[in-house]
Write an enzyme that holds these catalytic residues in place. Structure first.
Site, PDB file in Angstrom:
ATOM      1  N   THR A 153      26.575  14.169  15.707  1.00  0.00           N
ATOM      2  CA  THR A 153      27.139  15.278  16.092  1.00  0.00           C
ATOM      3  C   THR A 153      26.735  16.493  15.239  1.00  0.00           C
ATOM      4  OG1 THR A 153      29.126  14.096  16.460  1.00  0.00           O
ATOM      5  CG2 THR A 153      29.392  16.572  16.161  1.00  0.00           C
ATOM      6  N   SER A 191      19.307   2.504  14.789  1.00  0.00           N
ATOM      7  CA  SER A 191      18.250   2.741  15.452  1.00  0.00           C
ATOM      8  C   SER A 191      18.119   2.358  16.805  1.00  0.00           C
ATOM      9  CB  SER A 191      16.736   2.041  14.866  1.00  0.00           C
ATOM     10  OG  SER A 191      16.961   0.830  14.945  1.00  0.00           O
ATOM     11  N   GLN A 209      27.080  11.514  11.749  1.00  0.00           N
ATOM     12  CA  GLN A 209      26.437  10.362  12.327  1.00  0.00           C
ATOM     13  C   GLN A 209      27.472   9.285  12.880  1.00  0.00           C
ATOM     14  OE1 GLN A 209      22.494  10.278  12.550  1.00  0.00           O
ATOM     15  NE2 GLN A 209      23.191   8.844  14.292  1.00  0.00           N
ATOM     16  N   THR A 214      10.929  -5.776  15.717  1.00  0.00           N
ATOM     17  CA  THR A 214      12.378  -5.371  15.948  1.00  0.00           C
ATOM     18  C   THR A 214      12.825  -6.165  17.119  1.00  0.00           C
ATOM     19  OG1 THR A 214      11.764  -3.289  17.016  1.00  0.00           O
ATOM     20  CG2 THR A 214      11.984  -3.266  14.959  1.00  0.00           C
ATOM     21  N   PHE A 223      26.469   5.538  17.988  1.00  0.00           N
ATOM     22  CA  PHE A 223      25.995   5.979  19.091  1.00  0.00           C
ATOM     23  C   PHE A 223      25.078   7.144  19.095  1.00  0.00           C
ATOM     24  CE2 PHE A 223      28.361   2.232  20.244  1.00  0.00           C
ATOM     25  CZ  PHE A 223      27.098   1.400  20.948  1.00  0.00           C
ATOM     26  N   ASP A 252      41.100   2.181  19.589  1.00  0.00           N
ATOM     27  CA  ASP A 252      40.291   2.287  18.480  1.00  0.00           C
ATOM     28  C   ASP A 252      41.108   3.445  17.453  1.00  0.00           C
ATOM     29  OD1 ASP A 252      38.492   1.474  16.419  1.00  0.00           O
ATOM     30  OD2 ASP A 252      36.834   2.953  17.004  1.00  0.00           O
TER      31      ASP A 252
END
Length: 501
Positions: A39, A379, A33, A345, A36, A149
């Site tokens: 997998t 989320s 996880q 939210t 974004f 990165d």
């Protein structure tokens, strides 16, 4: 791969239509996880061959820039796909809900995990690994790609075998660049970010710095620039001295230290290039790097460093949701001000509009970074608990009465200990699936009794780790949510359960 239809539907990421993923692949177990996407293991129906499928929910792509980022990542993967140490892309698919990237599956685990599981490690092995990483960097730069990165989590072994290849896997922050071009947005991961990134003016030299940090960690088990907080880490990156005096450095070869010095030169113009690093004697001469095993303490530190403390992350969320009106100050009203549709939210657009209302001049990429860092459950939105966890002063979080509340959340039966079953229940409640609970317990269980008592829990909560696996930095020198909205610390010790009504 099916030949794409060059017609582009509206509101799509890919500039062409694609077949349906499920017409060609069977989706299997979840492999990981990310910030974004998720997998999965997938199997091609026509050949029965296994691949990895990274599925990115389009609801998380909140602005046109996000769509462009995903498309750029796909282009860069195609651009580099012939390199033997880059994961090869197989194909891309898009439907109304997801963008899917099907690629070569790597089943040999992460770089640091493989080293730890072997139980012994030498300078010579470190030299071989960093040669591979520098080879990827050199290939990127020769093709006009800046990775931005580089970190151990982004390198996987393609199989469990001893002769497995190390492969670069994540190009989500990578960009195309032209010689002499500078970039200005702050991206990366705290320990690995180059000083010029923090100064918001940088070029491809940042990738060599990150590789130098990886090499330092490979040989010592700890990063070269360390502090209790991320802002402290960044100060060390900008000003701190590299430690070559503490163990195990007196036993490490001068050649290794010389290469690290040259890779971690704070001046980008003086820093060694990837090609020059590959020509360094410590890498070229196979006898320059000793083959004797490194101190076992290095492996122990490496294991501790490579594990993100998920329990701490969950605990901070629990504490944030149980603070009193007085302790929260004006944060509830601030949340309600930003949450204009009263949904409970905060979306990206609401966060952007809220920042604009308070006079913030942050760039859209910086606002996106704030969003990603605060969104604990990935989320795509920030709920009230996440908002508090991102904006409250850490001193409030670490007060003993708040730690008691958090400990009690995990200790479901009130026994005074957190067991593996209770941890499993908490992980389920937080949506953290496939989490190695044994490793999480061992990381905190100082007396090795298989469970966590309150003193061990408190020590874990007060320990600065700064480890972040997200694609952006939670708190950097330039901005965080609290600073963006001008939130100041206030002193109070009361506590209660509260949420916006």
């Amino acid at each position: 791969m099916e030949k794409p239809n060059p017609r582009r539907p509206s509101n799509s990421v890919l500039p062409y239509e694609t077949p349906r993923l499920r017409d060609h692949y069977l989706l299997g177990k979840k492999l990981g996880q990310g910030q974004f996407g998720t997998t999965y293991l997938c199997t091609e129906k026509s050949s029965s061959a296994n691949y990895a499928c990274k599925s990115i929910p389009k609801r998380k792509l909140v602005c046109r820039e996000d769509y462009e980022d995903v498309w750029r990542e796909i282009q860069i993967m195609h651009h580099l796909s012939e390199h033997p140490n880059v994961v090869r892309i197989k194909g891309t698919y898009e439907d109304s809900v997801f963008v899917h990237i099907v690629m070569e599956v790597c089943e040999g685990g992460e770089l640091f995990d493989r080293i730890v599981s072997k139980g012994c490690f030498s300078e010579r092995e470190a030299a071989k690994l960093i040669k591979t990483i520098l080879g990827v960097v050199e290939a990127c730069h020769s093709l006009g790609v800046m990775h931005r990165d580089l970190k151990p989590e982004n390198f996987l072994f393609d199989s469990p075998s001893d002769d497995a290849k190390l492969k670069a896997t994540d190009f989500g922050l990578s960009v195309f660049y032209k010689p002499g071009q500078y970039l200005y947005d702050v991206v990366g991961s705290p320990y690995y970010v180059a000083p010029e990134v923090l100064k918001k003016c940088y070029g491809p030299e940042i990738d060599v710095w990150s590789a130098g940090v990886i090499l330092y960690i490979l040989l010592s088990g700890v990063p070269p620039f360390w502090a209790e907080t991320e802002s402290g880490i960044f100060r060390q990156i900008l000003q701190g001295k590299i430690d070559f005096k503490s163990d195990p450095w007196p036993t490490i070869s001068e050649g290794a230290k010389d290469l690290i010095y040259k890779m971690l030169d704070r001046s980008p113009k003086k820093r060694i290039s990837a090609h020059e690093a590959l020509c360094h004697p410590w890498i070229v001469d196979e006898h320059a790097a000793p083959d004797k095993p490194l101190d076992p303490a290095v492996l122990s530190r490496l294991k501790q460093f490579s594990q993100m403390n998920k329990i701490k992350k969950m605990a901070l969320r629990v504490i944030a949701e149980r603070l009193s009106e007085e302790e929260i100050g004006g944060l509830k009203e601030l949340f309600k001000m930003i949450d204009t549709d009263n949904s409970g939210t905060i979306t990206f657009e609401e966060l952007k509009a809220g920042l604009k209302r308070v006079g913030s001049e942050l760039m859209e990429s910086e606002i996106k970074s704030l969003m990603d860092a605060a969104d604990i459950d990935n989320s795509g939105t920030i709920d009230y608990g996440e908002f508090l966890a991102a904006t409250l002063h850490i001193n409030k979080m670490e007060r003993e009465e708040n730690l008691v509340v958090a400990f009690s959340y995990f200790d479901k039966d009130g026994s005074g200990y957190i067991t593996i079953d209770e941890l499993q229940q908490a992980c389920t409640e937080f949506g953290l699936c496939d989490t190695p609970l044994d490793d999480m317990i061992k990381e905190i269980d100082l007396d090795n009794d298989g469970k966590i008592d309150f003193s061990e829990f408190t020590a874990m909560m007060k320990k600065g780790d700064g480890v972040g696996r997200s694609r952006t930095m939670r708190n950097n020198l330039n901005f965080n949510i609290a600073e963006a909205f001008g939130v100041e610390d206030t002193s109070s010790t009361a506590k209660s359960d509260d949420s916006p009504k």
